[in-house]
Design an enzyme around this catalytic site. Structure first.
Site, PDB file in Angstrom:
ATOM      1  CB  CYS A   2      36.774  53.098  36.822  1.00 48.31           C
ATOM      2  SG  CYS A   2      37.922  54.255  37.564  1.00 48.31           S
ATOM      3  NE  ARG A  27      35.817  47.091  36.058  1.00 50.84           N
ATOM      4  CZ  ARG A  27      36.648  46.318  35.341  1.00 50.84           C
ATOM      5  NH1 ARG A  27      36.452  45.024  35.303  1.00 50.84           N
ATOM      6  NH2 ARG A  27      37.660  46.835  34.702  1.00 50.84           N
ATOM      7  CD1 TRP A  74      39.882  51.593  43.801  1.00 47.55           C
ATOM      8  CD2 TRP A  74      41.585  51.726  42.363  1.00 47.55           C
ATOM      9  NE1 TRP A  74      41.026  51.177  44.448  1.00 47.55           N
ATOM     10  CE2 TRP A  74      42.087  51.256  43.597  1.00 47.55           C
ATOM     11  CE3 TRP A  74      42.475  51.899  41.302  1.00 47.55           C
ATOM     12  CZ2 TRP A  74      43.435  50.952  43.790  1.00 47.55           C
ATOM     13  CZ3 TRP A  74      43.818  51.593  41.503  1.00 47.55           C
ATOM     14  CH2 TRP A  74      44.280  51.123  42.741  1.00 47.55           C
ATOM     15  CG  ASN A 100      38.861  51.455  33.716  1.00 46.91           C
ATOM     16  OD1 ASN A 100      39.723  51.750  34.511  1.00 46.91           O
ATOM     17  ND2 ASN A 100      38.579  50.210  33.369  1.00 46.91           N
ATOM     18  N   GLY A 101      41.112  54.326  33.433  1.00 51.43           N
ATOM     19  CA  GLY A 101      42.503  54.349  32.973  1.00 51.43           C
ATOM     20  C   GLY A 101      43.205  55.598  33.473  1.00 51.43           C
ATOM     21  CD  GLU A 483      46.491  34.540  49.024  1.00 50.31           C
ATOM     22  OE1 GLU A 483      45.293  34.803  48.849  1.00 50.31           O
ATOM     23  OE2 GLU A 483      47.422  35.255  48.578  1.00 50.31           O
ATOM     24  CE  LYS A 487      42.902  37.069  49.872  1.00 50.07           C
ATOM     25  NZ  LYS A 487      43.876  36.799  48.911  1.00 50.07           N
ATOM     26  CD  GLU A 490      43.299  40.969  49.684  1.00 49.68           C
ATOM     27  OE1 GLU A 490      43.117  41.802  48.805  1.00 49.68           O
ATOM     28  OE2 GLU A 490      43.654  39.793  49.462  1.00 49.68           O
ATOM     29  CG  HIS A 506      68.154  34.705  59.486  1.00 50.78           C
ATOM     30  ND1 HIS A 506      69.432  34.349  59.847  1.00 50.78           N
ATOM     31  CD2 HIS A 506      67.552  33.568  59.045  1.00 50.78           C
ATOM     32  CE1 HIS A 506      69.620  33.063  59.599  1.00 50.78           C
ATOM     33  NE2 HIS A 506      68.498  32.570  59.117  1.00 50.78           N
ATOM     34  CE  LYS A 605      38.396  39.307  42.104  1.00 51.44           C
ATOM     35  NZ  LYS A 605      38.903  38.565  43.233  1.00 51.44           N
TER      36      LYS A 605
HETATM   37  C1  AGP Z   1      44.072  39.468  46.109  1.00 47.66           C
HETATM   38  O1  AGP Z   1      43.140  39.143  47.039  1.00 47.66           O
HETATM   39  C2  AGP Z   1      43.973  40.794  45.557  1.00 47.66           C
HETATM   40  N1  AGP Z   1      42.698  41.062  45.052  1.00 47.66           N
HETATM   41  C3  AGP Z   1      45.069  41.147  44.569  1.00 47.66           C
HETATM   42  O2  AGP Z   1      46.301  40.986  45.205  1.00 47.66           O
HETATM   43  C4  AGP Z   1      45.082  40.331  43.275  1.00 47.66           C
HETATM   44  O3  AGP Z   1      45.514  39.050  43.513  1.00 47.66           O
HETATM   45  C5  AGP Z   1      46.026  41.010  42.277  1.00 47.66           C
HETATM   46  O4  AGP Z   1      45.542  42.297  42.026  1.00 47.66           O
HETATM   47  C6  AGP Z   1      46.143  40.224  40.979  1.00 47.66           C
HETATM   48  O5  AGP Z   1      44.921  40.168  40.331  1.00 47.66           O
HETATM   49  P1  AGP Z   1      44.746  39.188  39.078  1.00 47.66           P
HETATM   50  O6  AGP Z   1      44.917  37.785  39.559  1.00 47.66           O
HETATM   51  O7  AGP Z   1      43.353  39.462  38.593  1.00 47.66           O
HETATM   52  O8  AGP Z   1      45.789  39.571  38.068  1.00 47.66           O
END
Ligand code: AGP
Length: 610
Positions: A2, A27, A74, A100-101, A483, A487, A490, A506, A605
């Site tokens: 959040c 966030r 969130w 937030n938490g 990666e 991408k 997500e 395999h 994020k």
């Molecule tokens: C990646 O695109 C995502 N946003 C997510 O996997 C991110 O890499 C992960 O949450 C780690 O975040 P950080 O690098 O801020 O620790």
């Protein structure tokens, strides 16, 4: 997670809070709300969904009040709807709180509070805190005393901001596990989850540490520990400006951040390349060469995209520095009984510097005597403040939820660290100079790939209706395959898997048919011949092959149905070039599919809860 912002001062708070919320929306964007204190009462407005929904509901006449708090959510406990949106009020409406938490013992507290006559309106864990504070505030405790008393009863993590009708110009904020700062203005002050919410008003901030509580009024602020003892805290002056957190004419933050990678990598390398010595200068490591020479094992820990960068770091460290290196998912490392000691260097990689699992893994390593370093992008973040030393990426703020420029800067920073440690061990000055020169050439090579964006856009058309995509790579480019798949998943919600190309035989090879696009990350590196055979295996089963290849590679070009070319560089640096077309491909596919690329569903994020 959040986002929280609060304001107290001479101006009307509502427009400032809404603007701050918009900058924090990356966030979390399940619901939003604000609470304003005016004329002895608290006015709360909340809405499910994005902040523009709340704005629409508020209309042109914003509610009055010169003190207020706001929140973008969130969801963790309770569905993303208006009732569960923050801020939450107490029974009498004299208090409002944004959180937030996660309150882990909320269930028990809720039962006890209900027995004591409190009425709960939401399903959230947060609301218990509001009622705990209410009980003490009603007994005549000051707001800060009531908040401290309430917090003493909860287990879990929090970043909170609280306002009350009894102290109308006061915001009390506190943190344990979730980031929070106080921003100092001219006869006005803010609280916020991160600096992006306040940069339009001030660059002077005080970061709260765990167990601290802040009392904020228009003309003063005090930082106390939970025992109400006042603390002296340093004021940090931020060097980011507003322009760096705006889209700068790009359709999305993600595209802006992809397209600025030549510059972000240049900033990561700036002042750190020592060609003559064939090594890197890393002023923030805070670990002397002697201490680095004591290290006999490296453990890299991270989450998501940062974990993928860590895998590349492992390959680099073992190949060039000849030091045993492992990569650990932070969420697993923190709960299993890891073997680390004072000769282990634990490196936490995190763009935000706030990811709860990575932070906890580093704390666990420290507890066991390990040396700790952080590769972090956000200056002043919790991980940056808790590790012994580290490397700031200097990639600039990354707003798009899907990490892009941070990934390539993480790889560049890992190459610098490998140079530094390698030259103390197994790397010759000539080898070191070769890496330094290759790093110095990188930003121009990156720009050459980014200039091919229109080509990638064309390719995206062909993958729009794919339901599954397989990404394959070997060596340094196996993590790039992971990666690329992440991408696509997500931001376009297409299922995708990254795999070591040789592993395909395999199992996953059973998935191959003419409907399954297979994307190979296949630059001309030490394992090139091996991956050519893997491409032939896929072609033999009628698979559609898209390949990222080295410029001028005619062999694979003939085999692949479509290809994207990247310039040549050293094997260990190829991921910085090969990942770029994959970032762009995911972006263009997601845009074509009408997805919200900057704020993909269900994501946030920085994940500050475990
Ligand atoms: C990646 O695109 C995502 N946003 C997510 O996997 C991110 O890499 C992960 O949450 C780690 O975040 P950080 O690098 O801020 O620790």
């Amino acid at each position: 997670m959040c986002g929280i912002v609060g304001y107290t001062g001479g101006r009307q708070a509502a427009p400032l809070l809404l603007d701050g919320l918009k900058r924090l929306e990356y966030r979390g964007y399940d619901s939003a709300g604000l609470a304003l204190v005016a004329d002895g009462r608290i006015e709360v407005h909340k809405a499910a969904g994005k902040i523009d929904k709340l704005e629409k509901d508020l209309g042109t006449t914003l509610p009055a009040g010169r003190t207020g708090i706001a929140h973008t959510r969130w969801a963790t406990h309770g569905a993303p709807n208006t009732v569960n949106a923050h801020p939450h009020t107490d029974c009498g409406g004299t208090l409002a709180l944004a959180h937030n938490g996660i309150i882990e013992n909320a269930g028990v507290l809720r039962t006890a509070l209900t027995k004591r006559g409190h009425t709960f309106r939401s399903e959230t864990d947060t609301e218990v805190l509001t009622h705990l504070i209410e009980e003490l505030h009603l007994k005549g405790r000051s707001l800060v005393e009531a908040v401290a008393g309430g917090l003493a009863q909860v287990e879990g993590t929090y970043g909170i901001a609280v306002v009350s009708t009894r102290e109308p110009d006061t915001i009390v904020a506190a943190r344990l596990g979730s980031p929070l700062l106080v921003a100092i203005g001219n006869r006005e002050n803010f609280v916020a989850s991160d600096a992006s919410a306040v940069l339009a008003h001030t660059r002077s901030v005080v970061y709260l540490d765990d167990g601290e509580i802040a009392v904020v009024r228009p003309d003063e602020y005090h930082i106390l520990d939970l025992g109400a003892v006042e603390k002296e805290k340093a004021v940090t002056h931020l060097d980011w400006d507003l322009a760096t957190i705006e889209r700068g004419g790009f359709a999305h933050f993600m595209l802006k951040e992809i397209m600025e990678q030549a510059e972000s990598i240049r900033n990561t390398l700036r002042g750190r390349l020592l060609e003559e010595e064939g090594t890197a200068k890393l002023g923030g490591l805070n670990l002397a060469d002697e201490a680095l020479l004591q290290v006999d094992r490296i453990v890299i820990t991270a989450c998501g995209t940062s974990w993928h960068a860590g895998l590349i770091g492992e390959y680099m460290m073992e190949e060039l520095a000849r030091i045993p290196t492992e990569v650990e998912y932070a969420s697993e490392f923190r709960y299993r009984n890891p073997i680390v000691d004072d000769r282990t260097l634990v490196i936490g990689i995190s763009q935000s510097g706030e990811t709860a699992d990575t932070l906890a893994a580093l704390r666990e390593a420290k507890r066991r005597g390990a040396r700790t370093l952080g590769l972090v992008n956000v200056v002043g973040s919790t991980i940056a403040r808790e590790v012994e030393g580290g490397i700031y990426l200097h990639a600039g703020p990354e707003i798009g939820v899907a990490s892009t420029k941070a990934f390539t800067s993480q790889i560049a920073a890992l190459a610098l660290l490998t140079l530094k440690i390698g030259r103390l061990r197994a790397l010759s000055i000539l080898q070191g100079r070769e890496v330094v020169r290759a790093l110095a050439r990188l930003p121009d090579l990156v720009q050459r790939v980014l200039d091919k964006a229109p080509e990638v856009e064309g390719l995206a058309e062909r993958l729009l209706r794919a339901t599954n995509v397989l990404y394959l790579g070997r060596g340094y480019n196996f993590p790039v395959a992971l990666e690329g798949a992440l991408k696509l998943k997500e931001i376009s919600y297409i299922h995708a898997e990254g795999y070591p190309a040789a592993e395909m035989k395999h199992g996953p090879i059973a998935l191959i048919d003419d409907l399954m696009p297979v994307l190979f990350v296949a630059p001309k590196d030490a394992v090139y011949q091996k991956i050519v055979s893997n491409v032939e295996e896929v072609k033999a089963r009628g698979g559609r092959v898209i390949a990222v290849v080295t410029e001028g590679d005619t062999g694979l070009a003939a085999l692949a149905d479509q290809r994207i070319e990247v310039p040549e560089t050293l094997d260990l640096l190829t991921p910085i070039l090969t990942v770029l077309p994959l970032q762009l491909l995911a972006y263009y596919i997601a845009v074509r599919r009408g997805c919200n690329v900057d704020q993909p569903r269900n994501l946030a994020k920085s994940v500050t809860v475990e």
